[in-house]
Design a protein around this motif. Structure first.
Motif, PDB file in Angstrom:
ATOM      1  N   MET A  23      59.088  56.976  24.604  1.00 56.00           N
ATOM      2  CA  MET A  23      59.855  57.055  23.312  1.00 56.00           C
ATOM      3  C   MET A  23      59.552  56.285  22.138  1.00 56.00           C
ATOM      4  SD  MET A  23      63.850  58.007  22.399  1.00 56.00           S
ATOM      5  CE  MET A  23      63.866  59.698  22.915  1.00 56.00           C
ATOM      6  N   ALA A  24      59.640  54.946  22.636  1.00 57.60           N
ATOM      7  CA  ALA A  24      59.191  53.797  21.527  1.00 57.60           C
ATOM      8  C   ALA A  24      57.832  54.181  20.825  1.00 57.60           C
ATOM      9  CB  ALA A  24      59.355  52.451  22.230  1.00 57.60           C
ATOM     10  N   GLU A  25      56.999  54.285  21.775  1.00 58.45           N
ATOM     11  CA  GLU A  25      55.521  54.939  21.346  1.00 58.45           C
ATOM     12  C   GLU A  25      55.573  55.927  20.364  1.00 58.45           C
ATOM     13  OE1 GLU A  25      53.288  55.299  24.654  1.00 58.45           O
ATOM     14  OE2 GLU A  25      53.003  53.180  25.321  1.00 58.45           O
ATOM     15  N   ASP A  26      56.178  56.906  20.659  1.00 58.76           N
ATOM     16  CA  ASP A  26      56.394  58.273  19.881  1.00 58.76           C
ATOM     17  C   ASP A  26      56.997  57.969  18.739  1.00 58.76           C
ATOM     18  OD1 ASP A  26      55.222  59.588  22.019  1.00 58.76           O
ATOM     19  OD2 ASP A  26      57.011  60.481  22.615  1.00 58.76           O
ATOM     20  N   LEU A  27      57.991  56.977  18.478  1.00 60.77           N
ATOM     21  CA  LEU A  27      58.737  56.616  17.409  1.00 60.77           C
ATOM     22  C   LEU A  27      58.110  55.801  16.599  1.00 60.77           C
ATOM     23  CD1 LEU A  27      62.221  57.426  18.755  1.00 60.77           C
ATOM     24  CD2 LEU A  27      60.881  58.858  17.284  1.00 60.77           C
ATOM     25  N   GLY A  28      57.205  54.978  17.122  1.00 62.58           N
ATOM     26  CA  GLY A  28      56.287  53.643  16.441  1.00 62.58           C
ATOM     27  C   GLY A  28      57.454  52.521  16.311  1.00 62.58           C
ATOM     28  N   VAL A  29      58.252  52.194  17.060  1.00 63.91           N
ATOM     29  CA  VAL A  29      59.175  51.150  17.371  1.00 63.91           C
ATOM     30  C   VAL A  29      59.025  50.371  18.726  1.00 63.91           C
ATOM     31  CG1 VAL A  29      60.829  52.384  16.007  1.00 63.91           C
ATOM     32  CG2 VAL A  29      61.089  52.399  18.346  1.00 63.91           C
ATOM     33  N   SER A  30      59.413  49.174  18.724  1.00 62.59           N
ATOM     34  CA  SER A  30      59.315  48.597  19.972  1.00 62.59           C
ATOM     35  C   SER A  30      60.311  48.799  20.936  1.00 62.59           C
ATOM     36  CB  SER A  30      59.542  47.029  19.690  1.00 62.59           C
ATOM     37  OG  SER A  30      61.066  46.565  19.291  1.00 62.59           O
TER      38      SER A  30
ATOM     39  N   ARG B 115      72.356  48.188  17.786  1.00 63.57           N
ATOM     40  CA  ARG B 115      71.759  48.315  16.669  1.00 63.57           C
ATOM     41  C   ARG B 115      72.242  49.642  16.426  1.00 63.57           C
ATOM     42  NH1 ARG B 115      70.860  43.697  17.245  1.00 63.57           N
ATOM     43  NH2 ARG B 115      68.828  42.533  16.749  1.00 63.57           N
ATOM     44  N   PRO B 116      72.638  49.996  15.095  1.00 66.12           N
ATOM     45  CA  PRO B 116      72.988  51.192  14.254  1.00 66.12           C
ATOM     46  C   PRO B 116      71.805  52.038  14.223  1.00 66.12           C
ATOM     47  CG  PRO B 116      72.967  49.873  12.704  1.00 66.12           C
ATOM     48  CD  PRO B 116      72.665  48.763  13.874  1.00 66.12           C
ATOM     49  N   LEU B 117      71.973  53.459  13.811  1.00 70.35           N
ATOM     50  CA  LEU B 117      70.869  54.241  13.719  1.00 70.35           C
ATOM     51  C   LEU B 117      70.535  53.983  12.136  1.00 70.35           C
ATOM     52  CD1 LEU B 117      71.844  57.569  15.617  1.00 70.35           C
ATOM     53  CD2 LEU B 117      69.951  55.804  15.951  1.00 70.35           C
ATOM     54  N   THR B 118      69.272  53.982  11.679  1.00 70.90           N
ATOM     55  CA  THR B 118      68.889  53.793  10.311  1.00 70.90           C
ATOM     56  C   THR B 118      68.346  55.281   9.984  1.00 70.90           C
ATOM     57  OG1 THR B 118      66.661  53.108  10.744  1.00 70.90           O
ATOM     58  CG2 THR B 118      68.101  51.281  10.453  1.00 70.90           C
ATOM     59  N   ALA B 119      68.375  55.494   8.506  1.00 72.87           N
ATOM     60  CA  ALA B 119      67.922  56.724   8.270  1.00 72.87           C
ATOM     61  C   ALA B 119      66.432  57.078   8.485  1.00 72.87           C
ATOM     62  CB  ALA B 119      67.901  56.848   6.592  1.00 72.87           C
ATOM     63  N   ALA B 120      65.453  55.949   8.505  1.00 67.47           N
ATOM     64  CA  ALA B 120      64.377  56.117   8.953  1.00 67.47           C
ATOM     65  C   ALA B 120      64.189  56.509  10.367  1.00 67.47           C
ATOM     66  CB  ALA B 120      63.370  54.884   8.520  1.00 67.47           C
ATOM     67  N   PHE B 121      64.773  55.759  11.222  1.00 65.20           N
ATOM     68  CA  PHE B 121      64.806  55.860  12.562  1.00 65.20           C
ATOM     69  C   PHE B 121      65.134  57.469  12.968  1.00 65.20           C
ATOM     70  CE2 PHE B 121      66.376  56.117  16.963  1.00 65.20           C
ATOM     71  CZ  PHE B 121      65.469  55.619  17.726  1.00 65.20           C
ATOM     72  N   LEU B 122      66.404  57.955  12.244  1.00 67.07           N
ATOM     73  CA  LEU B 122      66.880  59.209  12.572  1.00 67.07           C
ATOM     74  C   LEU B 122      66.164  60.298  12.140  1.00 67.07           C
ATOM     75  CD1 LEU B 122      69.519  60.432  14.021  1.00 67.07           C
ATOM     76  CD2 LEU B 122      70.611  60.288  11.812  1.00 67.07           C
ATOM     77  N   LEU B 123      65.442  60.095  11.113  1.00 66.76           N
ATOM     78  CA  LEU B 123      64.759  61.276  10.556  1.00 66.76           C
ATOM     79  C   LEU B 123      63.379  61.464  11.241  1.00 66.76           C
ATOM     80  CD1 LEU B 123      65.484  60.876   6.710  1.00 66.76           C
ATOM     81  CD2 LEU B 123      66.290  62.781   8.266  1.00 66.76           C
ATOM     82  N   LYS B 124      62.816  60.329  11.621  1.00 58.07           N
ATOM     83  CA  LYS B 124      61.704  60.286  12.538  1.00 58.07           C
ATOM     84  C   LYS B 124      61.889  60.924  13.897  1.00 58.07           C
ATOM     85  CE  LYS B 124      57.529  58.771  13.912  1.00 58.07           C
ATOM     86  NZ  LYS B 124      56.136  59.259  13.096  1.00 58.07           N
ATOM     87  N   LEU B 125      63.274  60.462  14.457  1.00 64.80           N
ATOM     88  CA  LEU B 125      63.527  61.191  15.803  1.00 64.80           C
ATOM     89  C   LEU B 125      63.596  62.713  15.630  1.00 64.80           C
ATOM     90  CD1 LEU B 125      64.705  60.199  18.526  1.00 64.80           C
ATOM     91  CD2 LEU B 125      66.789  60.325  17.636  1.00 64.80           C
ATOM     92  N   ALA B 126      64.214  63.061  14.603  1.00 61.89           N
ATOM     93  CA  ALA B 126      64.402  64.439  14.368  1.00 61.89           C
ATOM     94  C   ALA B 126      63.096  65.515  14.256  1.00 61.89           C
ATOM     95  CB  ALA B 126      65.147  64.731  13.176  1.00 61.89           C
ATOM     96  N   SER B 127      62.216  64.760  13.204  1.00 64.54           N
ATOM     97  CA  SER B 127      60.826  65.120  13.260  1.00 64.54           C
ATOM     98  C   SER B 127      59.890  65.397  14.565  1.00 64.54           C
ATOM     99  CB  SER B 127      60.154  64.775  12.000  1.00 64.54           C
ATOM    100  OG  SER B 127      59.805  63.233  12.410  1.00 64.54           O
TER     101      SER B 127
END
Length: 512
Positions: free
Chosen positions: A70-77, A89-101
């Motif tokens: 999942m981290a690889e798919d979303l481009g996070v560590s 850590r809270p959900l940020t807008a960038a993370f949440l929208l990337k997750l949805a897409s």
């Protein structure tokens, strides 16, 4: 504000809510610092930040993904994803929208809609008279629902079994779960929604529309060409005890002439689902606990037939077109009947299945009752004791619907745990029968929580916030209301009190 107009690092998600006019759409409520500006200290961290670690982990596991993948798919560590899942850590807008897409998640599954509903159910459980003296605040219940959803689900199921056991004391019914009860439990666990089966049915329905504008003709032709089965309608005296029969020797799907057009269409669709979608149906039952010793095969057969019926409704009323029509028509069941060529019960059944992420409809429950209050069908898109154990209260207008054949009877009701619902009920016509035969009578009851009722045409003319609700229960044995004039027996587990010097509105005075 459109996505991209602000720096994502300056944005925190507060909540995501469905729109009033279209439940399948939503808007995002955010908090932004502004470029280089400090956060507003008057807003508490709980109001600004969205922590959804438990829900994110649950969705990840449902997709059979590791944290690394999942981290690889979303481009996070991996460490950052781990911190989010541990609510550090809270959900940020960038993370949440990337997750949805990336995963096509319904954002509301991450932002509290489900946990809020579970927290409300837990609050109702704590209102049970048997738990008097035990209290928990809404915040505490919300934490349990969000961080330990499995534990919350187990508690709700245990309470449902408790209520079921109390209710069954009235009729001395056995409490051992048979194959039918286990299939009903499967439907409750899945909230009567099977996404893979729905998607397969929608694709099949699209193919059928390309073949012919007449769905029955398209399905009949497909059975003949692809499966070597012809559809034949036989007289009632030839099939006195059957509505549908598959004669493999003659390669015929035989239907009774007593079925009306929508019922014939339903049975043809059911056979088509069994012929083409059996692998999808079997996959939907994988992991379901339908076995019990000698009744192993009975539970499995019932499960297959129930999902074949589900598939038949999904072929006749494909998900996307049906949800769109529901929202356009205000969930008017009779207009939906006309648009999709279905029966009242078939449409009502379909309304309980609209739980597709990103395109959810109003969550309904359904019951089918006879004049004696026996319930022969229970379906629900959400957990509520009324859907699972109700039907035995004479104050509920579903029973008066028998006196108004074909008319829709609506009522706002409130259950003992504080749940408020808008319900409708209407008699349904069974298949044609010879003169002199005993004709079965049933009423279909549909209901939704009052919070969703504004989307329904049946709420027109009602002031939902001020309309008095009729207090109903799950049946006298499970109801602790003291002033009900309709009470026939005292609640199970209570002691009767008698006073020769006075007489109340009911002879059943009791104490816990």
């Amino acid at each position: 504000m459109r996505y991209g107009e602000v720096n994502h690092d300056d944005v925190e998600i507060v909540s995501i809510c469905p729109t009033a006019n279209a439940p399948s759409c939503f808007f995002v409520k955010i908090f932004t610092k502004g470029a280089g500006q400090p956060r507003d200290s008057s807003v508490s961290p709980q109001d600004r930040k969205l922590f959804a670690g438990a829900r994110l982990r649950r969705l990840r596991l449902q997709q059979a993904l590791t944290q690394t993948r999942m981290a690889e798919d979303l481009g996070v560590s991996v460490s950052y994803l781990n911190l989010i899942e541990r609510n550090q850590r809270p959900l940020t807008a960038a993370f949440l929208l990337k997750l949805a897409s990336v995963y096509n998640f319904d954002l509301r599954e991450l932002t509290g809609d489900d946990s809020d509903a579970v927290a409300a159910e837990l609050a109702r459980v704590l209102a049970d008279p048997a738990l008097t003296g035990i209290s928990a605040g809404r915040t505490e219940l919300a934490e349990v629902a969000a961080s330990a959803p499995g534990v919350a689900a187990a508690l709700l199921r245990l309470h449902a079994l408790h209520v079921s056991g109390v209710t069954k004391q009235q009729s001395a019914a056995p409490t051992t779960a048979g194959p039918v009860e286990r299939v009903e439990q499967l439907l409750r666990d899945r909230r009567n929604h099977f996404p893979e089966l729905d998607a397969a049915c929608e694709a099949l329905a699209d193919d059928l529309r390309l073949a012919s504008a007449d769905l029955s003709a398209a399905m009949t032709d497909r059975l003949r060409v692809r499966h070597g089965l012809t559809v034949r309608v036989l007289p009632v005296d030839v099939m006195p005890d059957h509505l549908r029969r598959l004669d493999l020797h003659a390669r015929q799907l035989q239907l009774s002439e007593g079925l009306d057009a929508s019922s014939r269409r339903f049975h043809i669709a059911c056979q088509l689902a069994l012929s083409e979608l059996r692998p999808v149906i079997d996959a939907a039952l994988v992991g379901a606990d339908l076995s019990d010793g000698a009744e192993d095969r009975a539970g499995a057969r019932i499960g297959v037939q129930v999902l074949a019926n589900y598939a038949a409704a999904a072929i006749m009323m494909p998900y996307g077109r049906f949800v769109g029509s529901c929202e356009a028509l205000g969930y008017d069941v009779e207009l939906l009947q006309a648009r999709f060529g279905a029966g009242f019960e078939q449409v009502a059944h379909r309304l309980t299945t609209l739980q597709r992420p990103g395109a959810r409809g109003v969550p309904f429950f359904l019951m089918r009752l006879d004049r004696a209050g026996n319930v022969s069908k229970r379906l629900s898109a959400f957990n509520t004791p009324l859907a699972q154990h109700g039907g035995g209260c004479p104050l509920w207008a579903v029973h008066t619907a028998f006196d108004r054949p074909g008319a829709i009877v609506r009522q706002v009701v409130e259950t003992e745990d504080g749940g408020r619902f808008l319900t409708i009920a209407r008699t349904v016509r069974t298949f044609a029968m010879p003169f002199g035969s005993t004709r079965p009578e049933f009423v279909i009851a549909l209901g939704c929580e009052l919070a969703h009722a504004r989307a329904l045409v049946y709420a027109h003319g009602l002031e939902l916030d001020t309309t008095p609700a009729v207090p109903i229960g799950l049946g006298c044995a499970a109801c602790a209301r003291t002033g009900c004039r309709q009470r026939s027996i005292a609640p199970a587990g209570t002691r009767l009190r008698f006073d020769e010097r006075s007489r109340g509105v009911t002879p059943f005075r009791f104490e816990g």
